[in-house]
Design a protein around this motif. Sequence first.
Motif, PDB file in Angstrom:
ATOM      1  N   MET A  42       0.828  -1.197   0.000  1.00  0.00           N
ATOM      2  CA  MET A  42       0.000   0.000   0.000  1.00  0.00           C
ATOM      3  C   MET A  42       0.860   1.244   0.000  1.00  0.00           C
ATOM      4  O   MET A  42       1.963   1.248   0.540  1.00  0.00           O
ATOM      5  N   ASN A  43       0.321   2.272  -0.598  1.00  0.00           N
ATOM      6  CA  ASN A  43       0.947   3.580  -0.576  1.00  0.00           C
ATOM      7  C   ASN A  43       0.635   4.220   0.772  1.00  0.00           C
ATOM      8  O   ASN A  43      -0.515   4.244   1.200  1.00  0.00           O
ATOM      9  N   THR A  44       1.616   4.750   1.451  1.00  0.00           N
ATOM     10  CA  THR A  44       1.387   5.306   2.785  1.00  0.00           C
ATOM     11  C   THR A  44       0.958   6.761   2.750  1.00  0.00           C
ATOM     12  O   THR A  44       0.624   7.328   3.779  1.00  0.00           O
ATOM     13  N   ASP A  45       0.969   7.381   1.577  1.00  0.00           N
ATOM     14  CA  ASP A  45       0.569   8.781   1.477  1.00  0.00           C
ATOM     15  C   ASP A  45      -0.850   8.885   0.948  1.00  0.00           C
ATOM     16  O   ASP A  45      -1.193   8.293  -0.065  1.00  0.00           O
ATOM     17  N   GLY A  46      -1.677   9.655   1.658  1.00  0.00           N
ATOM     18  CA  GLY A  46      -3.025   9.934   1.180  1.00  0.00           C
ATOM     19  C   GLY A  46      -4.026   8.875   1.540  1.00  0.00           C
ATOM     20  O   GLY A  46      -3.756   7.916   2.258  1.00  0.00           O
ATOM     21  N   ALA A  47      -5.233   9.047   1.003  1.00  0.00           N
ATOM     22  CA  ALA A  47      -6.309   8.090   1.206  1.00  0.00           C
ATOM     23  C   ALA A  47      -6.084   6.887   0.297  1.00  0.00           C
ATOM     24  O   ALA A  47      -5.476   7.010  -0.764  1.00  0.00           O
ATOM     25  N   TYR A  48      -6.547   5.727   0.715  1.00  0.00           N
ATOM     26  CA  TYR A  48      -6.478   4.525  -0.112  1.00  0.00           C
ATOM     27  C   TYR A  48      -7.708   3.681   0.201  1.00  0.00           C
ATOM     28  O   TYR A  48      -7.849   3.151   1.306  1.00  0.00           O
ATOM     29  N   LEU A  49      -8.606   3.573  -0.766  1.00  0.00           N
ATOM     30  CA  LEU A  49      -9.858   2.860  -0.569  1.00  0.00           C
ATOM     31  C   LEU A  49      -9.794   1.455  -1.154  1.00  0.00           C
ATOM     32  O   LEU A  49      -9.230   1.255  -2.231  1.00  0.00           O
ATOM     33  N   VAL A  50     -10.364   0.500  -0.434  1.00  0.00           N
ATOM     34  CA  VAL A  50     -10.460  -0.883  -0.882  1.00  0.00           C
ATOM     35  C   VAL A  50     -11.879  -1.377  -0.633  1.00  0.00           C
ATOM     36  O   VAL A  50     -12.574  -0.889   0.261  1.00  0.00           O
ATOM     37  N   ILE A  51     -12.316  -2.341  -1.455  1.00  0.00           N
ATOM     38  CA  ILE A  51     -13.585  -3.012  -1.193  1.00  0.00           C
ATOM     39  C   ILE A  51     -13.307  -4.079  -0.146  1.00  0.00           C
ATOM     40  O   ILE A  51     -12.575  -5.027  -0.394  1.00  0.00           O
ATOM     41  N   ASP A  52     -13.883  -3.891   1.018  1.00  0.00           N
ATOM     42  CA  ASP A  52     -13.646  -4.790   2.144  1.00  0.00           C
ATOM     43  C   ASP A  52     -14.575  -5.998   2.100  1.00  0.00           C
ATOM     44  O   ASP A  52     -14.213  -7.090   2.529  1.00  0.00           O
ATOM     45  N   ASP A  53     -15.790  -5.801   1.573  1.00  0.00           N
ATOM     46  CA  ASP A  53     -16.762  -6.883   1.547  1.00  0.00           C
ATOM     47  C   ASP A  53     -17.843  -6.531   0.531  1.00  0.00           C
ATOM     48  O   ASP A  53     -17.972  -5.373   0.135  1.00  0.00           O
ATOM     49  N   TYR A  54     -18.613  -7.521   0.104  1.00  0.00           N
ATOM     50  CA  TYR A  54     -19.770  -7.265  -0.740  1.00  0.00           C
ATOM     51  C   TYR A  54     -20.875  -8.236  -0.378  1.00  0.00           C
ATOM     52  O   TYR A  54     -20.630  -9.295   0.203  1.00  0.00           O
ATOM     53  N   GLU A  55     -22.120  -7.842  -0.710  1.00  0.00           N
ATOM     54  CA  GLU A  55     -23.260  -8.701  -0.436  1.00  0.00           C
ATOM     55  C   GLU A  55     -24.178  -8.708  -1.642  1.00  0.00           C
ATOM     56  O   GLU A  55     -24.630  -7.654  -2.095  1.00  0.00           O
ATOM     57  N   LEU A  56     -24.431  -9.904  -2.183  1.00  0.00           N
ATOM     58  CA  LEU A  56     -25.370 -10.069  -3.287  1.00  0.00           C
ATOM     59  C   LEU A  56     -26.775 -10.194  -2.731  1.00  0.00           C
ATOM     60  O   LEU A  56     -26.978 -10.730  -1.638  1.00  0.00           O
ATOM     61  N   SER A  57     -27.754  -9.739  -3.510  1.00  0.00           N
ATOM     62  CA  SER A  57     -29.143  -9.799  -3.060  1.00  0.00           C
ATOM     63  C   SER A  57     -29.684 -11.224  -3.040  1.00  0.00           C
ATOM     64  O   SER A  57     -30.695 -11.489  -2.402  1.00  0.00           O
ATOM     65  N   GLY A  58     -29.025 -12.138  -3.728  1.00  0.00           N
ATOM     66  CA  GLY A  58     -29.465 -13.527  -3.735  1.00  0.00           C
ATOM     67  C   GLY A  58     -28.333 -14.446  -4.127  1.00  0.00           C
ATOM     68  O   GLY A  58     -27.298 -14.007  -4.626  1.00  0.00           O
ATOM     69  N   THR A  59     -28.537 -15.740  -3.910  1.00  0.00           N
ATOM     70  CA  THR A  59     -27.492 -16.709  -4.247  1.00  0.00           C
ATOM     71  C   THR A  59     -27.761 -17.397  -5.581  1.00  0.00           C
ATOM     72  O   THR A  59     -26.912 -18.126  -6.068  1.00  0.00           O
ATOM     73  N   ASP A  60     -28.949 -17.176  -6.161  1.00  0.00           N
ATOM     74  CA  ASP A  60     -29.284 -17.785  -7.445  1.00  0.00           C
ATOM     75  C   ASP A  60     -28.879 -16.848  -8.571  1.00  0.00           C
ATOM     76  O   ASP A  60     -29.620 -15.935  -8.933  1.00  0.00           O
ATOM     77  N   ILE A  61     -27.700 -17.062  -9.117  1.00  0.00           N
ATOM     78  CA  ILE A  61     -27.203 -16.260 -10.236  1.00  0.00           C
ATOM     79  C   ILE A  61     -27.570 -17.031 -11.497  1.00  0.00           C
ATOM     80  O   ILE A  61     -26.791 -17.822 -12.012  1.00  0.00           O
TER      81      ILE A  61
END
Length: 170
Positions: A42-61
């Motif tokens: 990671m870069n130590t300067d400034g903000a750094y955003l990551v996707i920590d988690d996600y949630e699908l509305s259903g399990t039937d894709i």
Amino acid sequence: SKYSVGGIAIMDLGNTVNQPGDLDLIVTGFNYTPYMAIISVMNTDGAYLVIDDYELSGTDIMAGSSLSVSLTFENIGNDDASDISVSLSTESDYISIQDGSDYISYLATGSSTTVGPFTFNISSDAPFGHQFSLDFSFGTADDIWSSNIDLTIGELVESFESSDFSYLPW
């Protein structure tokens, strides 16, 4: 590539750690199971955003379905972030984005927030087993980051405990 003396190996990573991303670490030994890990750089300067988690509305894709995904973002940088735009896209011909943008007004260092839902439709012509990627781009006026979620059209969990396979689309 290095070898250890007394269990310690010092590795010069050179310029590979100048850009944020992931490094693969693999440790092997004679008659041992290899140890594999991912090291985040990671870069130590400034903000750094990551996707920590996600949630699908259903399990039937499944073909013909409409789904949504909500994302949890974390700011792991050392500065706060503001005015963050988030957008969803895909390169799959079988996926159409219905609601593909959201906005985060402020995210402090070490904090997380959930955005979405981002909605998308799967074409009724999509083949079983088709793999696709939901590509997210997010950033401020100063920094842009990206991440993706890989999904497959079809059963997420298959059960072979019964002798009747008629519910599977083969």
